[in-house]
Design a protein around this motif. Structure first.
Motif, PDB file in Angstrom:
ATOM      1  N   GLN A 215       0.830  -1.203   0.000  1.00 51.75           N
ATOM      2  CA  GLN A 215       0.000   0.000   0.000  1.00 51.75           C
ATOM      3  C   GLN A 215       0.866   1.256   0.000  1.00 51.75           C
ATOM      4  O   GLN A 215       0.526   2.249  -0.640  1.00 51.75           O
ATOM      5  N   VAL A 216       1.977   1.207   0.726  1.00 50.37           N
ATOM      6  CA  VAL A 216       2.905   2.339   0.729  1.00 50.37           C
ATOM      7  C   VAL A 216       3.415   2.589  -0.681  1.00 50.37           C
ATOM      8  O   VAL A 216       3.463   3.733  -1.163  1.00 50.37           O
ATOM      9  N   GLU A 217       3.767   1.517  -1.367  1.00 50.28           N
ATOM     10  CA  GLU A 217       4.262   1.637  -2.739  1.00 50.28           C
ATOM     11  C   GLU A 217       3.192   2.209  -3.657  1.00 50.28           C
ATOM     12  O   GLU A 217       3.469   3.079  -4.495  1.00 50.28           O
ATOM     13  N   GLU A 218       1.943   1.765  -3.479  1.00 50.23           N
ATOM     14  CA  GLU A 218       0.847   2.265  -4.310  1.00 50.23           C
ATOM     15  C   GLU A 218       0.571   3.739  -4.016  1.00 50.23           C
ATOM     16  O   GLU A 218       0.344   4.536  -4.935  1.00 50.23           O
ATOM     17  N   ALA A 219       0.570   4.103  -2.739  1.00 46.93           N
ATOM     18  CA  ALA A 219       0.311   5.496  -2.358  1.00 46.93           C
ATOM     19  C   ALA A 219       1.388   6.417  -2.911  1.00 46.93           C
ATOM     20  O   ALA A 219       1.096   7.526  -3.374  1.00 46.93           O
ATOM     21  N   LEU A 220       2.608   5.974  -2.893  1.00 48.87           N
ATOM     22  CA  LEU A 220       3.711   6.763  -3.420  1.00 48.87           C
ATOM     23  C   LEU A 220       3.552   6.967  -4.927  1.00 48.87           C
ATOM     24  O   LEU A 220       3.692   8.088  -5.439  1.00 48.87           O
ATOM     25  N   ALA A 221       3.223   5.889  -5.638  1.00 48.37           N
ATOM     26  CA  ALA A 221       3.041   5.973  -7.085  1.00 48.37           C
ATOM     27  C   ALA A 221       1.833   6.832  -7.449  1.00 48.37           C
ATOM     28  O   ALA A 221       1.817   7.499  -8.499  1.00 48.37           O
ATOM     29  N   ALA A 222       0.817   6.841  -6.576  1.00 44.90           N
ATOM     30  CA  ALA A 222      -0.402   7.596  -6.850  1.00 44.90           C
ATOM     31  C   ALA A 222      -0.226   9.092  -6.625  1.00 44.90           C
ATOM     32  O   ALA A 222      -1.077   9.891  -7.033  1.00 44.90           O
ATOM     33  N   GLY A 223       0.851   9.492  -5.949  1.00 42.82           N
ATOM     34  CA  GLY A 223       1.102  10.909  -5.734  1.00 42.82           C
ATOM     35  C   GLY A 223       0.652  11.446  -4.391  1.00 42.82           C
ATOM     36  O   GLY A 223       0.382  12.646  -4.256  1.00 42.82           O
ATOM     37  N   ALA A 224       0.578  10.581  -3.375  1.00 42.98           N
ATOM     38  CA  ALA A 224       0.235  11.047  -2.028  1.00 42.98           C
ATOM     39  C   ALA A 224       1.284  12.037  -1.540  1.00 42.98           C
ATOM     40  O   ALA A 224       2.478  11.893  -1.818  1.00 42.98           O
ATOM     41  N   ASP A 225       0.838  13.054  -0.808  1.00 43.91           N
ATOM     42  CA  ASP A 225       1.761  14.051  -0.257  1.00 43.91           C
ATOM     43  C   ASP A 225       2.406  13.572   1.040  1.00 43.91           C
ATOM     44  O   ASP A 225       3.532  13.951   1.363  1.00 43.91           O
ATOM     45  N   ILE A 226       1.667  12.785   1.818  1.00 48.71           N
ATOM     46  CA  ILE A 226       2.138  12.227   3.087  1.00 48.71           C
ATOM     47  C   ILE A 226       1.604  10.804   3.180  1.00 48.71           C
ATOM     48  O   ILE A 226       0.482  10.523   2.718  1.00 48.71           O
ATOM     49  N   ILE A 227       2.353   9.914   3.775  1.00 50.49           N
ATOM     50  CA  ILE A 227       1.905   8.540   3.969  1.00 50.49           C
ATOM     51  C   ILE A 227       1.935   8.220   5.457  1.00 50.49           C
ATOM     52  O   ILE A 227       2.944   8.444   6.131  1.00 50.49           O
ATOM     53  N   MET A 228       0.815   7.708   5.962  1.00 50.97           N
ATOM     54  CA  MET A 228       0.730   7.273   7.348  1.00 50.97           C
ATOM     55  C   MET A 228       0.978   5.775   7.423  1.00 50.97           C
ATOM     56  O   MET A 228       0.347   4.998   6.709  1.00 50.97           O
ATOM     57  N   LEU A 229       1.874   5.394   8.308  1.00 52.10           N
ATOM     58  CA  LEU A 229       2.167   3.988   8.560  1.00 52.10           C
ATOM     59  C   LEU A 229       1.355   3.580   9.783  1.00 52.10           C
ATOM     60  O   LEU A 229       1.694   3.931  10.911  1.00 52.10           O
ATOM     61  N   ASP A 230       0.268   2.865   9.550  1.00 48.28           N
ATOM     62  CA  ASP A 230      -0.717   2.597  10.593  1.00 48.28           C
ATOM     63  C   ASP A 230      -0.489   1.236  11.240  1.00 48.28           C
ATOM     64  O   ASP A 230      -0.593   0.195  10.584  1.00 48.28           O
ATOM     65  N   ASN A 231      -0.168   1.257  12.542  1.00 47.72           N
ATOM     66  CA  ASN A 231      -0.006   0.034  13.333  1.00 47.72           C
ATOM     67  C   ASN A 231       0.993  -0.948  12.723  1.00 47.72           C
ATOM     68  O   ASN A 231       0.798  -2.166  12.779  1.00 47.72           O
ATOM     69  N   MET A 232       2.046  -0.433  12.151  1.00 43.17           N
ATOM     70  CA  MET A 232       3.094  -1.290  11.598  1.00 43.17           C
ATOM     71  C   MET A 232       4.116  -1.631  12.675  1.00 43.17           C
ATOM     72  O   MET A 232       4.334  -0.860  13.616  1.00 43.17           O
ATOM     73  N   SER A 233       4.777  -2.768  12.530  1.00 47.77           N
ATOM     74  CA  SER A 233       5.905  -3.095  13.387  1.00 47.77           C
ATOM     75  C   SER A 233       7.063  -2.173  13.046  1.00 47.77           C
ATOM     76  O   SER A 233       7.113  -1.584  11.956  1.00 47.77           O
ATOM     77  N   THR A 234       8.017  -2.036  13.959  1.00 40.84           N
ATOM     78  CA  THR A 234       9.155  -1.169  13.682  1.00 40.84           C
ATOM     79  C   THR A 234       9.972  -1.703  12.507  1.00 40.84           C
ATOM     80  O   THR A 234      10.525  -0.913  11.729  1.00 40.84           O
ATOM     81  N   ALA A 235      10.037  -3.006  12.356  1.00 37.73           N
ATOM     82  CA  ALA A 235      10.772  -3.584  11.218  1.00 37.73           C
ATOM     83  C   ALA A 235      10.118  -3.190   9.903  1.00 37.73           C
ATOM     84  O   ALA A 235      10.808  -2.829   8.931  1.00 37.73           O
TER      85      ALA A 235
END
Length: 309
Positions: A215-235
């Motif tokens: 999803q991060v990769e898709e959001a980046l390709a779509a042109g998002a200005d900011i990406i929120m990492l929701d409940n992800m592990s630190t790794a």
């Protein structure tokens, strides 16, 4: 000795116009007083003068000091107030925050409303300062959320700023945040960003919530200005930081605690949002006590101006 978390120029409440603030404070007073303060009216002579000091009863970071003072002045403009601290300071137990002199009826009628506000807001500032200290030197910035008490958002976000945090959206009109349900309705991150981009005001940024790397990769390709990492592990966060490589800011969110925030900050994210700052901060202990005799001999000065005047 006091430690200032924000410059003195930032201490006034910038999130709310003084006229709007006064209207809100009048509502708070009306809620508590009702028709009349029966106790003060029955027990205290109209011409009786009261002299009190507001003191910290534990160590804390201050927020809402000028707001509490404004409550007294809205009810009775003849009250004289001497401020001896400022929002954003960390003070020791026993520190005098302000001195008040004026009609005793007025001071005691307003006491609880003023104390409720400054105790609650200073509790938020104190907790925020603890979180901010944990991530000092990492480059990550601490931000709040919209998990605020209805009617108190601007005041609570002011308290976060006093504690060394930054404000996220002040309201839904402050920015576009595409969360999982928005994306589900639109069908995909790509479609959601495209739709938002076609209609959003030109200076408004679009943030996309992601809980997986694809999803991060898709959001980046779509042109998002900011990406929120929701409940992800630190790794996973570290992998997201490497994937994005500084092209857009990254915000970490979800279940952040004092015990975990340093590890999250060290992944390289730009922002860490913490709902606990405004949702779970305990109130601090502040009291209004009889002033010492030397205050009684101090002639009153002119009443302080309202915040923002």
């Amino acid at each position: 000795m006091t430690t200032t978390h924000v410059p003195a120029s930032m201490a006034p409440l910038w999130q709310m116009d003084p006229m709007a603030l006064d209207a809100r404070l009048r509502d708070f007073l009306s809620e508590d007083i009702g028709h009349v303060d029966l106790t003060a009216t029955l027990m205290i002579d109209e011409d009786s003068i009261g002299r009190f000091e507001m003191r910290a009863r534990e160590p804390m970071t201050l927020a809402g000091l000028s707001v509490a003072a404004r409550v007294f002045l809205l009810y009775d403009p003849t009250v004289d107030i001497e401020m001896s601290a400022t929002d954003g300071q960390t003070v020791a137990e026993g520190t005098t925050l302000m001195r008040l002199q004026g009609p005793a009826r007025s001071l005691l009628t307003v006491e609880r409303t003023a104390l409720n506000l400054i105790q609650h807001l200073s509790g938020i500032a104190t907790l925020t300062a603890q979180y901010a200290e944990r991530i000092a030197g990492t480059g990550a910035q601490l931000v709040d959320t919209r998990k605020t008490t209805p009617g108190l958002r601007a005041l609570e976000k002011h308290a976060v700023a006093c504690g060394g945090g930054r404000n996220h959206r002040l309201g839904l009109d402050s920015g576009v945040m595409l969360k999982d349900n928005h994306i589900a309705v639109c069908g995909s991150i790509t479609a959601a960003v495209a739709r938002a981009r076609s209609r959003v005001p030109v200076l408004t940024r679009i943030e996309v919530e992601c809980d997986r790397l694809d999803q991060v990769e898709e959001a980046l390709a779509a042109g998002a200005d900011i990406i929120m990492l929701d409940n992800m592990s630190t790794a996973t966060m570290k992998s997201a930081v490497e994937l994005v490589a500084g092209r857009v800011p990254l915000e970490a969110s979800g279940g952040v605690r004092l015990e975990t925030i340093r590890d999250i900050a060290e992944t390289g994210v730009d922002f860490i949002s913490v709902g606990r700052l405004t949702q779970s901060a305990p109130a601090v202990d502040i009291g209004l006590d009889d002033a010492p005799d030397d205050l009684a001999r101090t002639p009153p000065s002119s009443p302080m101006s309202p915040p923002g005047s």
